[in-house]
Motif scaffolding. Structure first.
Motif, PDB file in Angstrom:
ATOM      1  N   ILE A   1       2.752   1.809   3.460  1.00 37.51           N
ATOM      2  CA  ILE A   1       3.163   2.050   2.072  1.00 37.51           C
ATOM      3  C   ILE A   1       2.382   1.147   1.127  1.00 37.51           C
ATOM      4  O   ILE A   1       1.920   1.593   0.071  1.00 37.51           O
ATOM      5  N   LEU A   2       2.206  -0.112   1.499  1.00 34.71           N
ATOM      6  CA  LEU A   2       1.424  -1.028   0.672  1.00 34.71           C
ATOM      7  C   LEU A   2      -0.004  -0.519   0.490  1.00 34.71           C
ATOM      8  O   LEU A   2      -0.541  -0.531  -0.622  1.00 34.71           O
ATOM      9  N   GLY A   3      -0.607  -0.057   1.565  1.00 36.26           N
ATOM     10  CA  GLY A   3      -1.965   0.483   1.476  1.00 36.26           C
ATOM     11  C   GLY A   3      -2.049   1.711   0.590  1.00 36.26           C
ATOM     12  O   GLY A   3      -2.964   1.837  -0.235  1.00 36.26           O
ATOM     13  N   ILE A   4      -1.103   2.603   0.728  1.00 39.55           N
ATOM     14  CA  ILE A   4      -1.106   3.827  -0.083  1.00 39.55           C
ATOM     15  C   ILE A   4      -0.882   3.496  -1.555  1.00 39.55           C
ATOM     16  O   ILE A   4      -1.566   4.034  -2.430  1.00 39.55           O
ATOM     17  N   VAL A   5       0.053   2.602  -1.843  1.00 35.96           N
ATOM     18  CA  VAL A   5       0.294   2.206  -3.236  1.00 35.96           C
ATOM     19  C   VAL A   5      -0.945   1.528  -3.821  1.00 35.96           C
ATOM     20  O   VAL A   5      -1.344   1.801  -4.953  1.00 35.96           O
ATOM     21  N   GLY A   6      -1.578   0.664  -3.049  1.00 36.87           N
ATOM     22  CA  GLY A   6      -2.791   0.006  -3.517  1.00 36.87           C
ATOM     23  C   GLY A   6      -3.901   0.991  -3.817  1.00 36.87           C
ATOM     24  O   GLY A   6      -4.580   0.892  -4.849  1.00 36.87           O
ATOM     25  N   ILE A   7      -4.078   1.973  -2.953  1.00 36.96           N
ATOM     26  CA  ILE A   7      -5.114   2.984  -3.169  1.00 36.96           C
ATOM     27  C   ILE A   7      -4.782   3.850  -4.369  1.00 36.96           C
ATOM     28  O   ILE A   7      -5.664   4.179  -5.178  1.00 36.96           O
ATOM     29  N   LEU A   8      -3.522   4.231  -4.518  1.00 35.36           N
ATOM     30  CA  LEU A   8      -3.137   5.048  -5.669  1.00 35.36           C
ATOM     31  C   LEU A   8      -3.376   4.293  -6.982  1.00 35.36           C
ATOM     32  O   LEU A   8      -3.867   4.874  -7.962  1.00 35.36           O
ATOM     33  N   LEU A   9      -3.054   3.004  -7.004  1.00 35.10           N
ATOM     34  CA  LEU A   9      -3.328   2.210  -8.200  1.00 35.10           C
ATOM     35  C   LEU A   9      -4.828   2.089  -8.455  1.00 35.10           C
ATOM     36  O   LEU A   9      -5.282   2.196  -9.596  1.00 35.10           O
ATOM     37  N   ALA A  10      -5.593   1.885  -7.398  1.00 36.52           N
ATOM     38  CA  ALA A  10      -7.045   1.752  -7.551  1.00 36.52           C
ATOM     39  C   ALA A  10      -7.667   3.049  -8.042  1.00 36.52           C
ATOM     40  O   ALA A  10      -8.537   3.034  -8.924  1.00 36.52           O
ATOM     41  N   VAL A  11      -7.215   4.172  -7.511  1.00 36.19           N
ATOM     42  CA  VAL A  11      -7.740   5.467  -7.957  1.00 36.19           C
ATOM     43  C   VAL A  11      -7.352   5.737  -9.407  1.00 36.19           C
ATOM     44  O   VAL A  11      -8.150   6.252 -10.191  1.00 36.19           O
ATOM     45  N   GLN A  12      -6.137   5.374  -9.762  1.00 38.32           N
ATOM     46  CA  GLN A  12      -5.669   5.577 -11.131  1.00 38.32           C
ATOM     47  C   GLN A  12      -6.522   4.793 -12.130  1.00 38.32           C
ATOM     48  O   GLN A  12      -6.860   5.289 -13.200  1.00 38.32           O
ATOM     49  N   LEU A  13      -6.892   3.566 -11.769  1.00 38.13           N
ATOM     50  CA  LEU A  13      -7.659   2.718 -12.681  1.00 38.13           C
ATOM     51  C   LEU A  13      -9.170   2.947 -12.593  1.00 38.13           C
ATOM     52  O   LEU A  13      -9.907   2.451 -13.438  1.00 38.13           O
ATOM     53  N   LYS A  14      -9.612   3.689 -11.601  1.00 40.16           N
ATOM     54  CA  LYS A  14     -11.051   3.859 -11.398  1.00 40.16           C
ATOM     55  C   LYS A  14     -11.725   4.552 -12.582  1.00 40.16           C
ATOM     56  O   LYS A  14     -12.855   4.237 -12.935  1.00 40.16           O
ATOM     57  N   GLY A  15     -11.029   5.472 -13.216  1.00 39.19           N
ATOM     58  CA  GLY A  15     -11.612   6.189 -14.340  1.00 39.19           C
ATOM     59  C   GLY A  15     -11.702   5.368 -15.607  1.00 39.19           C
ATOM     60  O   GLY A  15     -12.662   5.492 -16.368  1.00 39.19           O
ATOM     61  N   THR A  16     -10.726   4.500 -15.833  1.00 41.02           N
ATOM     62  CA  THR A  16     -10.719   3.736 -17.076  1.00 41.02           C
ATOM     63  C   THR A  16     -11.318   2.344 -16.920  1.00 41.02           C
ATOM     64  O   THR A  16     -12.118   1.915 -17.739  1.00 41.02           O
ATOM     65  N   LYS A  17     -10.929   1.641 -15.892  1.00 42.89           N
ATOM     66  CA  LYS A  17     -11.417   0.272 -15.642  1.00 42.89           C
ATOM     67  C   LYS A  17     -11.876   0.160 -14.181  1.00 42.89           C
ATOM     68  O   LYS A  17     -11.104  -0.278 -13.305  1.00 42.89           O
TER      69      LYS A  17
END
Length: 129
Positions: A8-24
């Motif tokens: 779950i930690l890995g999935i949440v981390g990846i989802l946050l990273a993907v979310q921010l990849k477009g803006t920052k």
């Protein structure tokens, strides 16, 4: 249960990273590295259990302690190199990642050389007899 938490930690981390990849994009890399570090340190705590198990095995089987310490060193080199190589690949630096992998293979070879030499001496002793 721990594997579920790490997953779950890995999935949440990846989802946050993907979310921010477009803006920052730089924050995306930071989140990936932070998530990886948390998982790394959580796994490092588990190494104590593995080392205790190896010591128990050593008490049952007559194995020279240098062989066990070499095995632990090889496991450590492998884990650290995979971890750092994956971070470099994630950050877009595949060349550095491949250099880390090459160095780790050479380090494992260097650490295991005394065991290889002991094996060759044993084989030579059998052939000479």
């Amino acid at each position: 249960m721990d594997m579920l938490r790490i997953g779950i930690l890995g999935i949440v981390g990846i989802l946050l990273a993907v979310q921010l990849k477009g803006t920052k994009p730089e924050y995306s890399v930071y989140i990936s590295i932070a998530t990886s570090l948390v998982i790394f340190f959580y796994a490092a705590r588990r190494l104590e259990i593995i080392i205790q198990a190896i010591q128990t095995i050593q008490s049952f089987i007559s194995v020279h302690s240098a062989y066990i310490s070499t095995l632990v060193k090889i496991i450590g080199i492998t884990y650290i190199s995979e971890f750092s190589s994956a971070i470099c690949k994630d950050a877009g630096h595949a060349t550095i990642a491949s250099q880390i992998e090459v160095f780790s293979k050479l380090a494992i070879l260097a650490v295991s050389m005394p065991i290889l030499l002991a094996l060759l001496e044993t084989i030579n002793g059998f052939l000479a007899a």
